[in-house]
Each structure stands twice: as C-alpha cells, then as structure tokens.
Design a protein around this motif. Structure first.
Motif, PDB file in Angstrom:
ATOM      1  N   GLY A 129       0.782  -1.231   0.000  1.00  0.00           N
ATOM      2  CA  GLY A 129       0.000   0.000   0.000  1.00  0.00           C
ATOM      3  C   GLY A 129       0.812   1.279   0.000  1.00  0.00           C
ATOM      4  O   GLY A 129       0.259   2.366  -0.194  1.00  0.00           O
ATOM      5  N   ARG A 130       2.119   1.196   0.177  1.00  0.00           N
ATOM      6  CA  ARG A 130       2.918   2.417   0.295  1.00  0.00           C
ATOM      7  C   ARG A 130       3.014   3.154  -1.037  1.00  0.00           C
ATOM      8  O   ARG A 130       2.899   4.385  -1.088  1.00  0.00           O
ATOM      9  N   ALA A 131       3.284   2.423  -2.112  1.00  0.00           N
ATOM     10  CA  ALA A 131       3.389   3.074  -3.417  1.00  0.00           C
ATOM     11  C   ALA A 131       2.050   3.678  -3.825  1.00  0.00           C
ATOM     12  O   ALA A 131       1.990   4.818  -4.306  1.00  0.00           O
ATOM     13  N   ALA A 132       0.981   2.920  -3.623  1.00  0.00           N
ATOM     14  CA  ALA A 132      -0.354   3.418  -3.985  1.00  0.00           C
ATOM     15  C   ALA A 132      -0.714   4.662  -3.185  1.00  0.00           C
ATOM     16  O   ALA A 132      -1.289   5.621  -3.719  1.00  0.00           O
ATOM     17  N   ALA A 133      -0.361   4.666  -1.911  1.00  0.00           N
ATOM     18  CA  ALA A 133      -0.679   5.823  -1.064  1.00  0.00           C
ATOM     19  C   ALA A 133       0.018   7.079  -1.576  1.00  0.00           C
ATOM     20  O   ALA A 133      -0.587   8.164  -1.635  1.00  0.00           O
ATOM     21  N   GLN A 134       1.284   6.957  -1.963  1.00  0.00           N
ATOM     22  CA  GLN A 134       2.008   8.124  -2.449  1.00  0.00           C
ATOM     23  C   GLN A 134       1.526   8.560  -3.828  1.00  0.00           C
ATOM     24  O   GLN A 134       1.537   9.763  -4.159  1.00  0.00           O
ATOM     25  N   TYR A 146      -4.666   2.570 -10.426  1.00  0.00           N
ATOM     26  CA  TYR A 146      -3.228   2.473 -10.208  1.00  0.00           C
ATOM     27  C   TYR A 146      -2.535   1.966 -11.473  1.00  0.00           C
ATOM     28  O   TYR A 146      -2.976   0.992 -12.089  1.00  0.00           O
ATOM     29  N   PRO A 147      -1.408   2.571 -11.856  1.00  0.00           N
ATOM     30  CA  PRO A 147      -0.648   2.058 -13.005  1.00  0.00           C
ATOM     31  C   PRO A 147      -0.011   0.713 -12.669  1.00  0.00           C
ATOM     32  O   PRO A 147       0.322   0.442 -11.515  1.00  0.00           O
TER      33      PRO A 147
END
Length: 229
Positions: A169-174, A205-206
């Motif tokens: 979830g960290r990449a998606a959150a940013q 999300y990509p």
C-alpha cells in the motif's frame, strides 16, 4: 530486526567454541562479531552488544559491526544517541551500502530530522539510495512531504516496483497523495477540468507500481474533491 548471520550456527556449543577463540585473543574481531550475532539471535541483546563492542575495538573498519550495534542500541538498550553515532560510522565506512543507507535514513526519521534534510541525503547518495524499492518509495514520499508533487508522480511512473513484505500500500498511497495534491493546486487556480483529470487518474493504479486496488477500498477523499472539481 533479526540480523543475518554470516555463519549458520545457533547451538550452545557454537557459543562455547567462539568464546574460546575470542577470549584469549583480544584482536579476534570476527570471533567477537559472530559471537554477538549468536547472542542477538537468542535475544540476549546486552551480551550481543558487548561482543560487538569488543569486535569494533579490535577492528574499527568493519561497517557491519557498527550497523549491528546501532540496531541493538536503539531497539533494545535505550541508547538512542549512541545508535545514531554508530550508524553514521557504519555508513561512512561504506557509503555504497544501500541497506545501511536506508536504515540510517529510517533512524533519521525517528529522530525527526526534517524531510528536506533527509531528501538532500537521497540526492547526494542517489545511486546507492535508490537500489532498493523501499528506499525509492521513501524518496517519493519525501518529495510529497516537501511539496514536490509533480516530481513524486513522475518518479512513481518511472520505475517497475515489486511488492515486499511490510510495503503493502505504500506506493499506492504516495500515488494518490501526489495526484490529489496536484489536483488541489489546479482547483486553486480554477483549472477544474485538469483537476478532475488528475483525480480520475488517482482512482486507477498504473501497473508498474505493483499494486492493485483492494476490492471494496474507499476513495472518499478523491470523490470529495471530484465533487468540487
């Protein structure tokens, strides 16, 4: 964190053998180092630190022993300032070690070092820092924290990321933060069509960030701003 042992030894006999090797020879730095690893693995943190200190006294050019001491000092022995000191020592000895760079940065984060200062370290040691996906996401996060949303968004689209334990979830959150903040800037300039486009991107999300949207996840903030746009 459990430290990786350079030797696969865990039995009491191994401790006895290493102790017999280390105690008669004050300069036996690696014997003390391995002995510290064994004690740490058995959660005997004070003994582990004592061994690593002896290893460091015998050989102050081995970065890993200082990194290990930092973890023991900070996580278990309540010697936080000393933890920072020896982590800096570890990184100075080998500024190409991406793991130590990231652990050093996380320590700076715990010490509440400003995001701009931490970001400057990523820029200074960029080649080393960005070897790891976890450090890369922290780099993106620091861009968001310092208001560089466009750069954070561009970075996220530039790299194929791979899931790792604890990083869910960290990449998606940013990704969401960057696009939402960019949309808010557009709304402030009354560029509502561009704001809506950015917010709609945040809903999908990509593929390269390596995360899919969790079924049933809520995007209330995004929909709120879509209503404004």
């Amino acid at each position: 964190d459990r430290l990786p042992l350079a030797v696969n030894t865990r039995l009491p006999e191994d401790i006895a053998v290493l102790t017999d090797c280390a105690e008669p020879v004050p300069g036996a730095s690696y014997a003390w180092y391995y002995l510290g690893n064994l004690y740490y693995d058995k959660k005997q943190y004070k003994r582990a630190a004592d061994c690593w200190e002896k290893s460091a006294e015998a050989n102050d050019s081995f970065p890993t022993v200082f990194r290990n001491l930092s973890l023991a000092y900070y996580n278990h022995l309540d010697r936080k300032e000393k933890a920072r000191e020896v982590m800096e020592k570890a990184f100075c000895l080998d500024p190409t070690d991406s793991r130590v760079f990231f652990e050093r940065d996380q320590l700076l984060k715990k010490f509440k070092v400003p995001a701009a200062e931490r970001l400057a370290e990523y820029v200074k040691y960029r080649e080393t820092a960005l070897e790891r996906d976890d450090a890369f996401i922290e780099y993106v996060t620091l861009h968001n924290l310092t208001g560089h949303y466009e750069k954070a968004y561009e970075l996220l689209l530039s790299r194929k990321l791979h899931p790792w334990e604890g990083g869910e979830g960290r990449a998606a959150a940013q990704y969401i933060v960057a696009l939402t903040e960019l949309a808010k800037e557009k709304m402030c300039g009354k560029e509502y069509a561009q704001a809506k486009e950015l917010l709609e991107k945040a809903l999908v999300y990509p593929e390269n960030i390596g995360e899919g949207k969790i079924e049933g996840s809520k995007d209330n903030n995004i929909y709120y701003y879509l209503g404004l746009a």
